[in-house]
Design a protein around this motif. Structure first.
Motif, short mmCIF file in Angstrom:
data_model
loop_
_atom_site.label_atom_id
_atom_site.label_comp_id
_atom_site.label_asym_id
_atom_site.label_seq_id
_atom_site.Cartn_x
_atom_site.Cartn_y
_atom_site.Cartn_z
N ARG A 1 13.99 52.77 -19.67
CA ARG A 1 12.62 52.59 -18.41
C ARG A 1 13.03 54.76 -18.24
O ARG A 1 12.62 55.07 -17.05
N LEU A 2 13.80 55.05 -19.35
CA LEU A 2 13.69 56.84 -19.24
C LEU A 2 12.64 57.05 -19.54
O LEU A 2 11.65 56.70 -20.17
N PRO A 3 11.88 58.20 -18.83
CA PRO A 3 11.07 58.76 -19.02
C PRO A 3 10.97 59.68 -20.24
O PRO A 3 11.72 59.93 -21.27
N ARG A 4 9.78 59.40 -21.06
CA ARG A 4 8.92 59.15 -22.23
C ARG A 4 10.53 60.87 -22.92
O ARG A 4 10.64 60.82 -23.67
N ARG A 5 9.46 61.79 -22.01
CA ARG A 5 9.73 63.17 -22.33
C ARG A 5 11.24 63.60 -22.54
O ARG A 5 11.86 64.08 -22.85
N ARG A 6 11.88 62.87 -21.18
CA ARG A 6 13.19 63.26 -21.04
C ARG A 6 14.46 62.21 -22.23
O ARG A 6 14.83 63.06 -22.62
N LEU A 7 13.45 61.11 -22.77
CA LEU A 7 14.43 61.01 -23.61
C LEU A 7 14.28 61.51 -25.18
O LEU A 7 15.05 61.38 -25.93
N LEU A 8 13.21 62.11 -24.98
CA LEU A 8 12.56 62.61 -26.57
C LEU A 8 13.41 63.88 -27.00
O LEU A 8 13.98 64.38 -28.01
N VAL A 9 13.29 65.18 -25.63
CA VAL A 9 13.65 65.94 -25.74
C VAL A 9 15.65 65.44 -25.65
O VAL A 9 15.95 66.60 -26.92
N GLY A 10 15.98 64.59 -25.08
CA GLY A 10 17.84 64.36 -24.80
C GLY A 10 17.92 64.26 -26.81
O GLY A 10 18.99 64.31 -27.06
N ALA A 11 16.99 62.83 -27.09
CA ALA A 11 17.25 62.95 -28.86
C ALA A 11 17.15 64.39 -29.43
O ALA A 11 18.54 64.09 -30.43
N LEU A 12 16.42 64.68 -29.18
CA LEU A 12 15.95 65.78 -30.50
C LEU A 12 17.66 67.02 -29.43
O LEU A 12 18.07 67.79 -31.09
#
Length: 406
Positions: free
Chosen positions: A86-97
């Motif tokens: 359910r996380l917004p994709r930008r937040r998820l991808l930036v957080g993962a990086l």
């Protein structure tokens, strides 16, 4: 910029216009992210003896840093897909990086091997959160006629990392030390995080799919027949890879020669992946895989024969490295093709499971490599070649079943 939500089936439900050229800059940024992930996963192989000596462990033990990364990725990938849906994709991808960067900084500063292993698990978790979502997001950032191209660019980051990232990381480890090499990967991940945060539009999350539902596809006999081959084939491919420096020393290469040898492996990987993608639709996955396992077994057996004989033939080593890389990386397109044919309505799930199987095989192969490294490189090469033959036998046995798709 418009908003786009990604459904669990892999289709996009647009809440506005489909993104166009204004967001295409995000696709190369995502590809650079997968390049960082791919480099991080295997860069340790380029400086394994130095890392082992610095942390006071054997080379065989140090190789388990690759095993731990691969095993953690395989186990965490479906779990994180469920927890972060359910996380917004930008937040998820930036957080993962950002997580990948922090984990690599921790690896670079690790005072003991135990701390290094913990940091590699953290890096694997970040990689497992980033890679599948980066591909899905790229497919929906562009107009329909460009989606396949965008996906190829992002997934290509992993293949390019095999061809360039790992050899360059190995050179960096030799020139500046292994800690600086991991620090460079951390810097790249943090740089890409900044680019993604600026270039990526807002993309809402997906409805949460329970983990039990994600794994329900494993009840299909065809899927259960195909996935073990991914594990077995990748185990064959990676039994020697993490121990490339001592294994290549056994065939007459110095530590400085390892970079070009791994570069040739990467060239083979790119060629094998491209060739498999081009011919699988025409020849079928079983035939392509059969040829790939024969080529892989021949390359590994040839290197083993050179190690046993003590012969020094650098040109032949280069040819065998290309064969090893091509046989290893030709597996993914036909395996994905077979899985999607076996469960066409659940393609995103079976592709994700295949990704977990890939890393399970990498972890298992590296573990086997560590066990066979002590008897010597000849045994390691022979074991890897034997696993490739076992994969071929398994393929031929299961291919005739109605449950397995070609």
């Amino acid at each position: 910029m418009s908003n786009v939500s990604l459904s669990t089936s892999g289709e996009a439900a647009a809440t506005g216009e489909v993104p166009g050229r204004d967001v295409l800059g995000a696709v190369p940024a995502l590809a650079l992210g997968t390049f960082a992930v791919g480099t991080d996963a295997f860069v340790v192989a380029g400086f394994l003896p130095e890392l082992a000596a610095d942390l006071g462990v054997s080379t065989a033990t140090a190789g388990q840093a690759v095993t731990v990364f691969a095993a953690a990725y395989a186990l965490l990938s479906p779990v994180l897909a469920t927890l972060t849906a359910r996380l917004p994709r930008r937040r998820l991808l930036v957080g993962a990086l950002l997580g990948l960067g922090a984990a690599n900084l921790a690896s670079a500063l690790a005072p003991t091997f135990g701390v290094l292993l913990v940091s590699r698990v953290a890096a694997a978790a970040a990689a497992a959160a980033f890679t599948p979502n980066a591909g899905a997001v790229a497919a929906f950032l562009v107009r329909p006629e460009r989606r396949a191209r965008a996906l190829a660019v992002v997934v290509g980051g992993l293949t390019v990392a095999t061809a360039l990232g790992v050899p360059l990381g190995g050179l960096a480890g030799q020139w500046t030390g292994w800690r600086w090499a991991l620090g460079a990967v951390a810097g790249l991940a943090l740089l890409v995080a900044g680019a993604v945060s600026v270039l990526l539009p807002h993309l809402s999350g997906n409805p949460r799919v329970p983990l039990r539902e994600r794994l329900a596809v494993l009840r299909r006999p065809a899927v259960r027949a195909i996935l073990p081959l991914t594990v077995l084939g990748m185990a064959a491919a990676y039994t020697v890879y993490a121990y490339s420096v001592p294994a290549l020393a056994a065939v007459g290469l110095t530590a400085g020669d390892t970079a070009w040898a791994l570069g040739l492996y990467g060239v083979g990987a790119v060629l094998g992946n491209l060739a498999a993608g081009l011919v699988t639709d025409r020849l079928g996955g079983v035939r392509v895989l059969a040829v790939g396992y024969v080529v892989m077994a021949a390359g590994l057996a040839g290197l083993g024969a050179l190690a046993a004989s003590g012969a020094r033939v650098p040109v032949l080593v280069g040819v065998l490295m290309v064969a090893w890389g091509a046989g290893s990386w030709c597996q993914t397109p036909p395996q994905q093709h077979r899985l999607i044919a076996a469960a066409p309505g659940e393609a995103p799930l079976v592709v994700a499971l295949n990704s977990s199987a890939i890393y399970t095989g990498i972890g298992a192969g590296t573990l086997v490599g560590g066990l066979t490294a002590r008897p010597g490189a000849t045994m390691m090469y022979a074991t890897a070649a034997g696993l490739a033959v076992a994969a071929l036998v398994y393929l031929l046995v299961t291919a005739g079943e109605r449950t397995a798709s070609s």
